[in-house]
Design an enzyme around this catalytic site. Structure first.
Site, PDB file in Angstrom:
ATOM      1  N   ARG A 151       0.789  -1.240   0.000  1.00 39.48           N
ATOM      2  CA  ARG A 151       0.000   0.000   0.000  1.00 39.48           C
ATOM      3  C   ARG A 151       0.818   1.286   0.000  1.00 39.48           C
ATOM      4  O   ARG A 151       0.240   2.368   0.028  1.00 39.48           O
ATOM      5  CB  ARG A 151      -0.994   0.027   1.162  1.00 39.48           C
ATOM      6  CG  ARG A 151      -2.028  -1.080   1.114  1.00 39.48           C
ATOM      7  CD  ARG A 151      -2.810  -1.081  -0.162  1.00 39.48           C
ATOM      8  NE  ARG A 151      -4.030  -1.872  -0.067  1.00 39.48           N
ATOM      9  CZ  ARG A 151      -4.890  -2.021  -1.079  1.00 39.48           C
ATOM     10  NH1 ARG A 151      -4.639  -1.455  -2.250  1.00 39.48           N
ATOM     11  NH2 ARG A 151      -5.979  -2.738  -0.924  1.00 39.48           N
TER      12      ARG A 151
ATOM     13  N   ASP B  57      -1.835 -13.241  -1.877  1.00 40.96           N
ATOM     14  CA  ASP B  57      -2.596 -12.156  -2.508  1.00 40.96           C
ATOM     15  C   ASP B  57      -3.013 -11.127  -1.459  1.00 40.96           C
ATOM     16  O   ASP B  57      -4.129 -10.607  -1.462  1.00 40.96           O
ATOM     17  CB  ASP B  57      -3.816 -12.693  -3.252  1.00 40.96           C
ATOM     18  CG  ASP B  57      -4.362 -11.677  -4.244  1.00 40.96           C
ATOM     19  OD1 ASP B  57      -3.606 -10.762  -4.635  1.00 40.96           O
ATOM     20  OD2 ASP B  57      -5.551 -11.774  -4.608  1.00 40.96           O
TER      21      ASP B  57
END
Lengths: 424, 318
Positions: A65, A306
């Site tokens: 992120r 993931d």
């Protein structure tokens, strides 16, 4: 710093070792296995009785992120999560803000991750600028800066002419393309597998054929351009079969599946559980069984987390409006172990899928414990069961469809380059 | 199995979808609605069952008809009614659904009647309201419109009381229809042995037969010997494009004309949830004909909504 890991069961899939052996570490490397080297005096001894000593995990996809989405997660929080999950090498996709399409961004990210010194990060560069599918990115310079491959993340290239050129250009330099196969028009607006559950819940579906069509195009172009392709996050029985046939024909293709998809199906959406909103969508029981079979017979090379941390606000919405994804770094090992136990897969084979097989796909030197290899190690208790409590996860993303469920296997120590990054 | 619509005593707590509701609860709602029919025909149409309660119509998607029937139902039960069209106020200012709901809870609303364009919105809100608040789904995306499904089976039961001996056809855009899904669940739960859907393949969801229906693609075979024809509305934006070529062709193939209706049983009834597109899904001669029960549906809709609110507010015993 010299560390002696004693009394553990060493499993190193790459070297086909599964034996009760001590591991000796000095100067960040594995310096001996089994016998204490001459003159070795450990500064620290780790008692691994009843535990498995394995290479640190290699994760093919973890969203950290940064840059840009720090309210969802930060490098610090997610690298701590990686260490807690026994993950020591991870590939991160470029769908950040800004997109990882410039060498400077790659250098900055690698530098910041290096400062944390919790895991090795291997960025996947954007295949096209801003992931727009129009202009090729500076793949050579991005590779110089540290990218290990190129991807469009969740933004497929629509124009097959551009796709073809991107394949040719990448192949010029021998780069691997990491592509999540999904035909964008068929998938448009969909939030769940186009099947029984989506029909009942009134959710717009993504047909399994969206994956099959995309794989057919990718494989066809790859055969023509001799491109090394890694297919990310297979979700359908059809996809597994296509990869099986492509491998039989000798194409340079590899594939992975998320740990989530080995455990869950469309039925786990229940009453619109936004934490079961994933990309690709959870599919039918038949698809899940085909994925499991694919991992077992090696058609699917690797299992990945993931990892996609999502902030609460982005999940606190009606299902289709919620952001897709699940946090996963801390669950990759236990989900893999639990899956292997359920499917009676030997521990060695299961661990290969999350260590050396993943490292081979990324073309990196980690994922094994050969002599003089970097001492990236996970020490875990394979029998310890624990309950997933989202608020106790290190990851800033608490979004998991496994909340409240029992996991099998708990990491007790993680070592990166010979220093301890996590201790239970 | 866990059912978010029932409380720990297996009584109705929220009405979110017909799917999964026990037959006994559906029958209780229909029987309760029966008792309200009389009230709605009286000079003084009010009963004090919901006196002191606040019903909040929370509409994130525009609707006049459904909102009005809920409003009338609540007022006839003597509740205070608050109408909020959120699509035109808070949401455009960036407020989240939960913020809006929490604000209204702070104003002590007892029942939320929710409409939203996203499937699952009513479930989502029901998960986040306090114990004493009930949620009624007035339509969420393509998922469910349970009071419509209930009023439809109520209407059928009035005209065709033997539900175990019926053949029902639902015609039109099942894919996008929350009404169709609720009708299917209501009919199958109440024991209707044969429910058919008739539509082109572009307007049917995947694996629709798993909902317990028989699939037909033409009116000629699909309408044969049915007792009830339930038409669905076709949205304007779907009349011409990738789903259908034109409204004219749709009318030719799936529009309900007197000729096509003649294939059904002679005493078959015709229903439509409204608003109708005359000349698209239904011929005016049918809509206004002797077999049409479209206006009674609207009347019964008020009784059904009164029944649901009464049961949610603690039953008729109080």
């Amino acid at each position: 710093m010299k560390i002696h890991i004693k009394n553990g069961r060493l499993i190193d899939p790459k070297n086909k070792i599964d034996a009760q052996q001590d591991v000796f570490i000095a100067a960040g490397q594995v310096v001996a296995i089994g016998q204490t080297p001459d003159g070795f005096h450990a500064n620290q001894t780790i008692d691994a009785s009843g535990m498995i000593v394995a290479p640190g995990l290699v994760d093919l996809s973890a969203r950290l992120r940064e840059p840009g989405d720090e309210y969802k997660a930060t490098l610090k929080s997610e690298l701590q999560a990686a260490a807690a999950g026994g993950v020591t090498s991870l590939a991160c996709p470029p769908d950040t803000d800004p997109v990882l399409d410039e060498p400077g961004l790659i250098e900055m990210l690698k530098h910041r991750a290096w400062q944390h010194n919790m895991a090795r990060i291997y960025p996947l560069g954007a295949l096209t600028r801003n992931l727009e599918g129009k202009t090729l990115s500076e793949m050579f310079q991005l590779t110089e800066a540290g990218c290990v491959g190129f991807t469009q993340a969740d933004n497929p290239i629509v124009d097959t002419q551009i796709l073809w050129r991107a394949f040719e250009y990448a192949t010029t330099f021998g780069y691997t393309l990491f592509l999540r196969p999904e035909e964008p028009f068929l998938a448009n607006g969909g939030a769940a597998h186009d099947g029984e559950v989506a029909s009942r819940l009134g959710l717009k579906g993504i047909p399994a054929a969206a994956e099959g069509l995309a794989i057919a195009s990718i494989l066809r172009i790859a055969a023509e351009t001799k491109t090394k392709v890694h297919l990310c996050r297979l979700s359908t029985a059809e996809g597994v079969e296509q990869v099986r046939q492509a491998k039989a024909k000798g194409l340079q293709v590899t594939a992975d599946v998320s740990a989530q998809h080995l455990h869950l199906t469309e039925h786990d959406i229940g009453f619109f559980n936004a934490n079961a909103h994933l990309k690709p969508p959870l599919r039918s029981i038949r698809d899940k069984e085909a994925l499991c079979k694919g991992v077992k017979d090696g058609t699917i090379d690797a299992i990945c987390s993931d990892h996609t941390p999502v902030d609460d606000d982005a999940k606190l919405l009606p299902f289709a409006e919620s952001e897709a994804g699940a946090t996963g770094l801390e669950l990759l090992l236990p989900l893999t172990l639990k899956w292997a136990a359920q499917h009676k897969l030997p521990l060695m084979d299961a661990l290969a899928r999350i260590t050396c097989d993943a490292a081979r796909i990324l073309g990196i030197a980690t994922g094994h414990l050969s002599l003089h290899a970097p001492a990236d190690i996970a020490v875990f208790n394979p029998e310890q069961s624990w309950q997933v409590m989202p608020e106790q996860l290190k990851s800033q993303g608490k979004n998991t469809p496994f909340a409240g469920l029992e996991m099998l296997g708990k990491v007790h120590f993680t070592l990166l380059n010979g220093h301890i990054t996590y201790q239970y | 199995m866990y059912n978010p619509q029932l409380d720990q005593h297996k009584k109705l707590k929220h009405l979110l979808t017909i799917e999964g509701l026990p037959k006994a609860i559906l029958q209780q709602i229909l029987d309760t609605a029966e008792t309200f029919i009389g009230i709605n025909e009286r000079e003084v149409k009010k009963v004090p069952l919901l006196r002191g309660k606040t019903v909040c119509n929370l509409f994130f998607e525009n609707s006049t008809r459904t909102r009005t029937t809920f409003e009338i139902a609540a007022k006839r039960l003597s509740a205070d009614v608050l109408n909020l069209n959120v699509s035109t106020s808070s949401q455009s200012k960036g407020e989240t659904i939960l913020d809006t709901v929490n604000n209204l809870i702070a104003m002590h609303a007892d029942i939320f009647v929710v409409r939203h364009n996203q499937s699952g919105a009513a479930h989502f809100i029901a998960q986040h309201v306090p114990e004493h608040v009930s949620v009624i789904n007035a339509g969420d995306g393509r998922h469910a419109h349970p009071t419509q499904g209930l009023l439809d089976v109520f209407t059928i039961r009035r005209y065709k009381p033997d539900m175990h001996n019926l053949r029902v056809a639902i015609v039109g855009d099942v894919l996008h229809s929350r009404v169709a899904r609720s009708e299917i669940h209501a009919l199958t739960t109440l024991g209707v042995p044969e429910v058919r859907v008739i539509a082109p393949k572009t307007l049917l969801p995947a694996d629709v037969e798993k909902l317990g229906v028989q699939v037909f693609h033409d009116m000629q075979t699909g309408l044969k010997d049915v007792d009830v024809v339930m038409m669905l509305r076709l949205q304007n934006e779907r009349m011409s494009g990738a789903l259908l070529p034109s409204a004219q062709e749709y009318f030719n193939t799936y529009g309900l004309t007197p000729e096509k209706l003649a294939l059904a049983k002679p005493d078959a009834i015709v229903m439509h949830p409204g608003p109708m597109n005359r000349g698209v899904e239904i011929d005016s001669r049918v809509a206004d004909g002797a077999q049409s029960v479209i206006l009674p549906q609207v009347t019964y809709g008020i009784a059904i909504r009164m029944a649901v609110m009464t049961l949610l507010a603690g039953g008729i015993n109080t």
